[in-house]
Enzyme design. Structure first.
Site, PDB file in Angstrom:
ATOM      1  N   HIS A 163      18.110   6.206 -48.296  1.00 25.41           N
ATOM      2  CA  HIS A 163      19.297   6.647 -49.033  1.00 25.41           C
ATOM      3  C   HIS A 163      20.591   6.415 -48.256  1.00 25.41           C
ATOM      4  CE1 HIS A 163      17.802   8.399 -52.678  1.00 25.41           C
ATOM      5  NE2 HIS A 163      17.044   9.300 -52.081  1.00 25.41           N
ATOM      6  N   MET A 223      17.051  16.246 -48.442  1.00 29.61           N
ATOM      7  CA  MET A 223      18.278  15.744 -49.043  1.00 29.61           C
ATOM      8  C   MET A 223      18.992  14.831 -48.054  1.00 29.61           C
ATOM      9  SD  MET A 223      20.458  15.507 -51.428  1.00 29.61           S
ATOM     10  CE  MET A 223      22.029  14.646 -51.311  1.00 29.61           C
ATOM     11  N   ASN A 248      21.965  13.859 -47.132  1.00 36.19           N
ATOM     12  CA  ASN A 248      23.357  13.955 -46.688  1.00 36.19           C
ATOM     13  C   ASN A 248      23.634  12.918 -45.600  1.00 36.19           C
ATOM     14  OD1 ASN A 248      23.546  16.634 -48.137  1.00 36.19           O
ATOM     15  ND2 ASN A 248      22.081  17.149 -46.534  1.00 36.19           N
ATOM     16  N   HIS A 274      12.078   7.909 -46.883  1.00 33.30           N
ATOM     17  CA  HIS A 274      12.803   8.044 -48.154  1.00 33.30           C
ATOM     18  C   HIS A 274      14.263   8.389 -47.910  1.00 33.30           C
ATOM     19  CE1 HIS A 274      12.850   9.102 -52.540  1.00 33.30           C
ATOM     20  NE2 HIS A 274      13.901   9.793 -52.138  1.00 33.30           N
ATOM     21  N   GLU A 275      14.503   9.424 -47.108  1.00 35.91           N
ATOM     22  CA  GLU A 275      15.881   9.892 -46.928  1.00 35.91           C
ATOM     23  C   GLU A 275      16.728   8.897 -46.151  1.00 35.91           C
ATOM     24  OE1 GLU A 275      16.699  12.280 -48.707  1.00 35.91           O
ATOM     25  OE2 GLU A 275      14.662  12.902 -49.210  1.00 35.91           O
TER      26      GLU A 275
END
Length: 884
Positions: free
Chosen positions: A340, A302, A304, A336-337
């Protein structure tokens, strides 16, 4: 978030949204609430949260205090925000310099809201809402949650948060929607021996209540609630300096941070690449990646902001047990993260309808960056073929949905994290970048990021910027065709040659698995056609089109395989391409084979076309081609399940695959490429499934040696050998694996062992695994995975068990995943009765608006049964022509 995956009216409904002006991290402009989607009244907006929490890990509860700076936009006597599973006390509201007024708090658990009501209406203006509250620490990844893990010194517990999509409301009462951005101050009271980590660096530490240590973090940039993070535990941290003064860190349980070194280096390299690509430097002072034991049924990592959360299996590498596939997973997860941090964090979709702006783009950047920084992992440049074809499997069913999809409820938002959002989103971007050119695409992306930094956006905002960078290409119209309607285009191709020139006629239809008589949708499809001399002609197929190429050699449609469509060649053209198969680039060989397989499955091409192509791959052919050959034969073996002819097919498949495996051997060799190593383990696994007694016996021999000396089993083979032994285990072998699981003190390896226990073919052993999953032994986050692994071999058994024990299983699955978890257990079934059972379960236990996964699984079972009956005679006739 990394994952194990709507109509024009929706775009119009959101298309008039006003955009917030670009803002610096410290400013708090009003979000564009007038026409933005929200589940809250549009009367109040937050600008800053000051949060203090005291976790009580031993009793799975926490206390909190929050002061929220907010603005009342219109007169109202109440403030409604989102909160779930909380109790409140000492709630007040005060204007600047004013006397606090008490608030009466009422909760609506169904709506997941808390209402703070006041005796008199509030005038428009700025206020501070203050409240004490208490909440629950969960055992699955929702809100603030605990993960227990083994160590040599005994069991330990760490705390983490997971808020996407709508679980920040379990941690702090808030406007828990992506469009309500604010800044955050976080203070945490925790044991002095624990490390506390959040999005920002630590500002100060000091004495807290009850002998705890109080850690205060620096103010975050303006961001959505789902990006807030907290971790507390017995951690260690390693760092290195990144570009622009960014401190890059990895955090893991004590004693394991050294296994995160690869991820640390990868993060540095990826961050440097993204700083350049996006043209806007990463804006936070640090970027941590936090490793956590266990797993989720919903996600593996994730994003964050500044504090990426990643389960250990996607972040840590143990040289004794990790192979090249593990390295690739760690790198691609980080890529990927970190993508983001721009697409999702710096610029956030206005509502979950446009989730693909986060996930599709991050998936595409993950692939692009991996190819650039690790070209050795894709030496044949085949990624495009799999990027485009992967999501078509789901997208060809009636239960698919557009990339941009309408979301109304929390459950629907959770369901939006699927293969269309991630996979098709990435594939469409891959095609669109190829269509307008990499430079124009990047210019559009840079402009989009710069203009909307710290704000929210819609898909059309991105299209507008790319359109400006590539005028005159009908770009937005093409993009709308592929994102506002579902499905897979089908390009039918035929060719004629006259006077030394080939004319290729192209006609657009639709590829569908379960609706053969469906009226095709209409797409404007970018198509690249390559002639025999290498000349490439590009055309936008709007219904029909034609291109001319020099010469009379076979022509290939979808050169480079970046187009999101299937290609159906006229029989003569397909035969010509098959005859010249050896001369095609590997990526186009794969594309030809993948399309032929899919088209044959639905009766648009003879099964023999694909099967003949598998015979054309030579012994020294690309490992990528051999992977597809092996996978194809393994898939056909499933077609023969329960049929008396299966032994004959397996004999043929072993004869086809064994020479390649004998060439590779069991052991890695110096100079082996990543794809060669992966092919070796794939062949071992598939040959064991095909009943190769020698392979199974050798795996058992190596397992026996491993029990005496774990170092005897190379990391490249460890998971494959243990997997074969577990799948073919008898009761005594299963007990030996169980003993290994029980004594393992490394959380990552312990999790793997419990997964192995759930993979046995023997139904009695599978039942033992199911029963074990409901005990405390495997751990709260492994249990649901064990049931799912049993479903791989025994879908009917696993589904029936989970339904029979639903109250217990519900506690083992993330609350946001239950609507997909239960039907997913039955996805591999070929029993027609399962369709009714799945739908009956859904009617009883899944909200009507959250049954997409139910219908997808049901349609998959029904279609598989139907197509199996149609395909088998053709496949069997081909097999008999091979002398089997």
């Amino acid at each position: 978030m990394h994952r194990s995956l709507v109509a024009v009216a929706i775009s119009l409904a959101l298309g008039g949204i006003a955009q917030a002006a670009p803002a610096d991290a410290g400013t708090t402009p009003h979000p564009p609430l007038v026409r933005a989607t929200t589940q809250l009244p549009r009367t109040v907006v937050p600008s800053h949260y000051a949060i203090e929490v005291t976790p009580h890990a031993d009793r799975l509860a926490f206390d909190g205090k929050v002061k929220i700076d907010l603005e009342v936009l219109v007169p109202t006597d109440r403030i409604v925000l989102q909160a779930l599973g909380m109790t409140f006390a000492n709630s007040t509201l005060a204007a600047a310099g004013g006397t606090p007024m008490p608030a009466r708090v009422s909760l609506d658990e169904a709506a997941q809201t808390a209402t703070f009501a006041f005796a008199a209406p509030l005038a428009p203006g700025r206020y501070v809402l203050s409240t004490d509250y208490a909440g629950t620490i969960n055992t699955q990844a929702n809100g603030l949650f605990a993960l227990d893990y083994p160590t040599a010194a005994g069991k330990k517990r760490a705390l983490y948060t997971q808020f996407e999509n709508s679980d920040a409301r379990r941690f702090v009462p808030s406007w828990d929607e992506p469009n309500y951005k604010a800044t955050f101050d976080l203070a945490v009271n925790a044991p002095a021996g624990d490390m506390v980590v959040s999005n920002m660096p630590v500002a100060s530490t000091g004495a807290g209540p009850g002998g705890l240590r109080r850690t205060v973090f620096k103010t975050s940039p303006r961001m959505s609630t789902y990006l807030l993070f907290l971790g507390v535990g017995d951690f260690e941290r390693a760092t290195l300096a990144g570009d622009n003064g960014t401190e890059i860190g990895v955090i893991a349980q004590r004693g394991k941070v050294g296994q995160a070194r690869y991820a640390l280096d990868a993060s540095r390299d990826v961050l440097r690449e993204y700083n350049d690509y996006f043209g806007v430097p990463y804006p936070l002072p640090k970027l941590d990646n936090i490793a956590a034991p266990g797993r989720s049924q919903f996600f593996s990592a994730m994003e964050n902001w500044g504090a990426i959360f990643t389960f250990e299996y996607s972040l840590l590498l143990d040289p004794a047990t990790s192979n090249v596939s593990d390295e690739q997973r760690v790198f691609t997860t980080a890529a990927h993260e970190i993508a983001h941090q721009w697409f999702g964090n710096l610029v956030t979709m206005a509502w979950w309808d446009d989730l693909w702006l986060n996930e599709g783009f991050a998936t595409w950047m993950e692939g692009r960056t991996t190819r650039k920084l690790h070209p050795e992992w894709d030496q044949d440049h085949v990624d495009a073929a799999y990027t485009s074809r992967g999501p078509m499997v789901r997208d060809a069913y009636a239960t698919t949905h557009p990339v941009v999809q309408h979301v109304e409820t929390v459950e629907q938002a959770s369901q939006a994290f699927d293969g269309i959002t991630y996979g098709k989103g990435s594939a469409v971007i891959n095609m669109l970048e190829d269509y307008v050119g990499a430079d124009a695409w990047r210019a559009g992306v840079r402009s989009y990021i710069a203009k909307r930094a710290y704000g929210n956006a819609l898909t059309d905002d991105l299209w507008a910027e790319v359109d400006r960078a590539a005028p005159g290409r009908q770009f937005t119209q093409v993009a709308h065709d592929f994102t506002l309607q579902p499905g897979v285009p089908l390009i039918k191709a035929s060719a004629t040659c006259s006077n030394g020139r080939t004319t290729v006629a192209l006609e657009q239809g639709e590829f569908t698995v379960d609706r053969p008589d469906k009226t095709p949708l209409r797409w404007r499809v970018p198509v690249a056609v390559r002639g025999g001399d290498g000349t490439v002609a590009k055309v936008l197929v709007d219904g029909k089109a034609s291109v001319e190429l020099p010469g009379c050699a076979p022509v290939l449609v979808n050169d480079g395989q970046k187009g999101y469509f299937r290609t159906l060649y006229a029989p003569a053209q397909f035969k010509a391409l098959g005859d010249g198969f050896a001369g095609l680039p590997v990526v186009d060989q794969l594309g030809l084979m993948l399309d032929a397989s899919a088209l044959a499955a639905v009766g648009l091409q003879p099964e023999s076309d694909m099967l003949d192509l598998t015979t054309k791959v030579p012994l020294d052919g690309s490992p990528n081609l051999w992977q597809l050959v092996a996978g194809t034969l393994g898939g056909i073996d499933d077609l023969y399940q329960g049929n008396a002819r299966q032994p004959a097919f397996r004999a043929y498949a072993r004869t086809r695959l064994s020479p390649k495996f004998e060439q590779l051997g069991w052991e890695s060799r110096a100079g082996d490429s990543a794809t060669t190593k992966q092919l070796r383990t794939s062949l071992i696994g598939i040959l064991s499934t095909l009943g190769d007694d020698k392979v199974v016996a050798e795996a058992r021999r190596r397992f026996a040696a491993f029990e005496a000396d774990p170092a005897s089993l190379p990391a490249d083979l460890r998971r494959t050998v243990l997997g074969i032994v577990a799948r073919n285990a008898d009761a005594a072998t299963w007990d030996r694996l169980h003993a290994l699981a029980r004594k393992e003190t490394t959380s990552l390896l312990r999790d793997q062992y419990y997964g192995l226990l759930a993979s046995a073919k023997d139904p009695a052993l599978a039942q033992r695994a199911l029963e074990m999953a409901l005990t405390d032994e495997p751990g709260a986050t492994n249990a649901a995975d064990m049931i799912a692994r049993v479903a791989d071999e025994h879908p009917e058994m696993a589904f029936a068990f989970a339904v029979a024990h639903r109250a217990q299983v519900d506690q083992l699955v993330d609350s946001t995943s239950r609507a997909r978890y239960y039907p997913g257990l039955a996805a591999g079934s070929v029993d027609p009765a399962m369709v009714g059972k799945i739908r009956s379960f859904a009617e009883a236990h899944i909200a009507p608006t959250s049954r997409r996964d139910t219908e997808t699984v049901a349609a998959g079972i029904e279609t598989r049964i139907k197509l199996r009956a149609k395909r088998f005679p053709q496949v069997d006739a081909w097999l008999q022509r091979q002398g089997r």
